[in-house]
Design a protein around this motif. Structure first.
Motif, PDB file in Angstrom:
ATOM      1  N   PHE A 142     -54.729   2.848  35.957  1.00 24.67           N
ATOM      2  CA  PHE A 142     -56.183   2.906  36.113  1.00 24.67           C
ATOM      3  C   PHE A 142     -56.797   3.967  35.204  1.00 24.67           C
ATOM      4  N   ILE A 143     -56.184   5.151  35.156  1.00 23.23           N
ATOM      5  CA  ILE A 143     -56.769   6.247  34.366  1.00 23.23           C
ATOM      6  C   ILE A 143     -56.820   5.887  32.884  1.00 23.23           C
ATOM      7  N   VAL A 144     -55.746   5.293  32.361  1.00 25.65           N
ATOM      8  CA  VAL A 144     -55.720   4.916  30.944  1.00 25.65           C
ATOM      9  C   VAL A 144     -56.868   3.968  30.624  1.00 25.65           C
ATOM     10  N   LEU A 145     -57.012   2.924  31.429  1.00 22.26           N
ATOM     11  CA  LEU A 145     -58.051   1.931  31.162  1.00 22.26           C
ATOM     12  C   LEU A 145     -59.455   2.506  31.376  1.00 22.26           C
ATOM     13  N   PHE A 146     -59.604   3.339  32.404  1.00 19.71           N
ATOM     14  CA  PHE A 146     -60.919   3.909  32.696  1.00 19.71           C
ATOM     15  C   PHE A 146     -61.392   4.812  31.562  1.00 19.71           C
ATOM     16  N   ILE A 147     -60.529   5.726  31.114  1.00 21.36           N
ATOM     17  CA  ILE A 147     -60.945   6.667  30.073  1.00 21.36           C
ATOM     18  C   ILE A 147     -61.071   5.976  28.712  1.00 21.36           C
ATOM     19  N   ALA A 148     -60.035   5.205  28.348  1.00 20.93           N
ATOM     20  CA  ALA A 148     -60.000   4.623  26.999  1.00 20.93           C
ATOM     21  C   ALA A 148     -60.999   3.488  26.813  1.00 20.93           C
ATOM     22  N   PHE A 149     -61.218   2.693  27.847  1.00 20.42           N
ATOM     23  CA  PHE A 149     -62.015   1.486  27.647  1.00 20.42           C
ATOM     24  C   PHE A 149     -63.314   1.438  28.450  1.00 20.42           C
ATOM     25  N   LYS A 150     -63.347   2.035  29.647  1.00 18.60           N
ATOM     26  CA  LYS A 150     -64.614   2.103  30.375  1.00 18.60           C
ATOM     27  C   LYS A 150     -65.517   3.156  29.752  1.00 18.60           C
ATOM     28  N   ILE A 151     -64.985   4.383  29.594  1.00 16.88           N
ATOM     29  CA  ILE A 151     -65.766   5.457  28.979  1.00 16.88           C
ATOM     30  C   ILE A 151     -65.824   5.298  27.452  1.00 16.88           C
ATOM     31  N   GLY A 152     -64.660   5.045  26.848  1.00 16.63           N
ATOM     32  CA  GLY A 152     -64.581   5.015  25.387  1.00 16.63           C
ATOM     33  C   GLY A 152     -65.157   3.786  24.731  1.00 16.63           C
ATOM     34  N   ASN A 153     -65.113   2.629  25.420  1.00 18.96           N
ATOM     35  CA  ASN A 153     -65.564   1.385  24.785  1.00 18.96           C
ATOM     36  C   ASN A 153     -66.575   0.599  25.609  1.00 18.96           C
ATOM     37  N   GLY A 154     -66.995   1.145  26.742  1.00 16.84           N
ATOM     38  CA  GLY A 154     -68.049   0.505  27.511  1.00 16.84           C
ATOM     39  C   GLY A 154     -67.657  -0.784  28.203  1.00 16.84           C
ATOM     40  N   TRP A 155     -66.382  -0.948  28.536  1.00 17.69           N
ATOM     41  CA  TRP A 155     -65.964  -2.142  29.270  1.00 17.69           C
ATOM     42  C   TRP A 155     -66.642  -2.185  30.639  1.00 17.69           C
ATOM     43  N   SER A 156     -66.781  -3.401  31.158  1.00 14.69           N
ATOM     44  CA  SER A 156     -67.300  -3.562  32.511  1.00 14.69           C
ATOM     45  C   SER A 156     -66.227  -3.177  33.522  1.00 14.69           C
ATOM     46  N   TRP A 157     -66.674  -2.838  34.753  1.00 15.14           N
ATOM     47  CA  TRP A 157     -65.714  -2.522  35.809  1.00 15.14           C
ATOM     48  C   TRP A 157     -64.819  -3.722  36.095  1.00 15.14           C
ATOM     49  N   ARG A 217     -63.685  -6.001  34.041  1.00 15.46           N
ATOM     50  CA  ARG A 217     -62.619  -6.119  33.040  1.00 15.46           C
ATOM     51  C   ARG A 217     -61.566  -5.029  33.239  1.00 15.46           C
ATOM     52  N   VAL A 218     -62.016  -3.793  33.502  1.00 20.38           N
ATOM     53  CA  VAL A 218     -61.084  -2.689  33.725  1.00 20.38           C
ATOM     54  C   VAL A 218     -60.165  -2.999  34.904  1.00 20.38           C
ATOM     55  N   LEU A 219     -60.755  -3.430  36.021  1.00 18.51           N
ATOM     56  CA  LEU A 219     -59.964  -3.707  37.223  1.00 18.51           C
ATOM     57  C   LEU A 219     -59.031  -4.897  37.021  1.00 18.51           C
ATOM     58  N   ALA A 220     -59.515  -5.936  36.317  1.00 17.74           N
ATOM     59  CA  ALA A 220     -58.690  -7.127  36.097  1.00 17.74           C
ATOM     60  C   ALA A 220     -57.453  -6.795  35.271  1.00 17.74           C
ATOM     61  N   ILE A 221     -57.643  -6.063  34.176  1.00 22.61           N
ATOM     62  CA  ILE A 221     -56.509  -5.726  33.313  1.00 22.61           C
ATOM     63  C   ILE A 221     -55.616  -4.699  33.986  1.00 22.61           C
ATOM     64  N   CYS A 222     -56.212  -3.829  34.795  1.00 21.25           N
ATOM     65  CA  CYS A 222     -55.416  -2.861  35.562  1.00 21.25           C
ATOM     66  C   CYS A 222     -54.463  -3.584  36.509  1.00 21.25           C
ATOM     67  N   VAL A 223     -54.963  -4.602  37.204  1.00 20.78           N
ATOM     68  CA  VAL A 223     -54.126  -5.358  38.138  1.00 20.78           C
ATOM     69  C   VAL A 223     -53.003  -6.073  37.399  1.00 20.78           C
ATOM     70  N   VAL A 224     -53.323  -6.663  36.240  1.00 20.67           N
ATOM     71  CA  VAL A 224     -52.302  -7.368  35.454  1.00 20.67           C
ATOM     72  C   VAL A 224     -51.205  -6.397  35.015  1.00 20.67           C
ATOM     73  N   ASN A 225     -51.617  -5.259  34.441  1.00 21.27           N
ATOM     74  CA  ASN A 225     -50.635  -4.278  33.979  1.00 21.27           C
ATOM     75  C   ASN A 225     -49.810  -3.706  35.141  1.00 21.27           C
ATOM     76  N   TYR A 226     -50.504  -3.422  36.239  1.00 19.12           N
ATOM     77  CA  TYR A 226     -49.814  -2.811  37.371  1.00 19.12           C
ATOM     78  C   TYR A 226     -48.833  -3.772  38.029  1.00 19.12           C
ATOM     79  N   SER A 227     -49.159  -5.054  38.068  1.00 23.48           N
ATOM     80  CA  SER A 227     -48.240  -6.020  38.687  1.00 23.48           C
ATOM     81  C   SER A 227     -46.906  -6.044  37.947  1.00 23.48           C
ATOM     82  N   TYR A 228     -46.971  -5.901  36.611  1.00 29.30           N
ATOM     83  CA  TYR A 228     -45.735  -5.809  35.828  1.00 29.30           C
ATOM     84  C   TYR A 228     -44.973  -4.531  36.172  1.00 29.30           C
ATOM     85  N   LYS A 229     -45.694  -3.399  36.203  1.00 38.43           N
ATOM     86  CA  LYS A 229     -45.056  -2.106  36.478  1.00 38.43           C
ATOM     87  C   LYS A 229     -44.464  -2.074  37.892  1.00 38.43           C
TER      88      LYS A 229
END
Length: 257
Positions: free
Chosen positions: A191-206, A208-220
């Protein structure tokens, strides 16, 4: 004194773990710029899906995730035998070395390239070696910053969860404290990686951040479960190397007993 120190088995073990921990973290950061398809890796067809309103999602992951799970395994092992202070120490060293490496990359990218080198791989489909070099070693500052912050915070979370579980279970249920701490800390890391790099850094919507977070986390999450036997294997080998009495004393000291 130095010879006695080098013959000390716990010292040898800590030096080995710390070296691998730092090297593995640095390599994971360096290869993190490549994305790969998890489905294609296993020869499966790619099926896209929608999550939180974000369509076209698939298991496209950074190559860094191939190595990061080992970092959390090492965190749990060091935590078990050397305690949270040792984990924090090697985590700070790893962050320092990663920061130094990216500074070195920036210097290398900035120095003027030699003329003949620029086109030396043109016959292999690389018309400009400087562009290729920058493309491989150059990463956005938000991503670098996000990765380092996520790494430090997730390490602290891992240590805290690990010890809280162990205080309740004692020496029993190694799988619970090792896997449980990793599962929680990996969620924080993702969550922190996506929030800082793409929510703050690139203006992603919440969404998109949550969707990709779930995908990445399910693998981990799956990998954390799959690596549980490795914890038991390493624990048995370590205790054979140290001896049962020494290992028991080290684990008691790690818990502050």
């Amino acid at each position: 004194m130095i010879h006695q120190l080098l013959r000390d088995r716990p010292t040898k073990l800590f030096v080995l773990f710390a070296s691998f921990f730092v090297a593995n973290a640095l390599i994971a950061e360096c290869i993190g710029g490549k994305l790969f398809s998890l489905e294609r890796l296993f020869g499966l067809p790619v099926h896209t899906f929608t999550l939180f309103g974000e369509s076209g999602l698939a298991y496209t992951l950074t190559a860094g995730v191939l190595l990061w799970p080992l970092e959390f395994v090492m965190t749990d092992i060091v935590n078990e035998y050397f305690g949270p202070r040792a984990v924090r120490r090697i985590s700070y060293i790893a962050v320092g070395m990663i920061s130094y490496a990216f500074f070195a990359f920036w210097v290398a990218m900035s120095v003027p390239a030699d003329g003949w080198w620029l086109g030396s791989k043109s016959d292999q489909g690389i018309p400009n070696m400087q562009d290729a070099f920058v493309g491989i070693f150059g990463q956005g500052m938000w991503i670098i910053f996000a990765s380092l912050v996520a790494f430090l915070v997730s390490q602290i979370v891992d240590v805290t969860v690990f010890h809280r579980i162990k205080r309740h279970t004692g020496e029993k249920h190694v799988w619970l404290r090792a896997t449980g701490s990793t599962v929680v800390s990996q969620l924080v890391d993702s969550f922190i990686v996506l929030f800082i790099a793409f929510k703050i850094g690139n203006g992603w919507s919440w969404q998109r951040v949550l969707a990709i977070c779930v995908v990445n986390y399910s693998y981990k999450f799956v990998i954390a479960i799959a690596l549980t036997p490795l914890i038991y294997f390493m624990k048995s080998r370590i205790e054979r190397f140290l001896g049962y009495e020494t290992a028991t004393k080290m684990k008691a000291a790690a818990m502050g007993i």
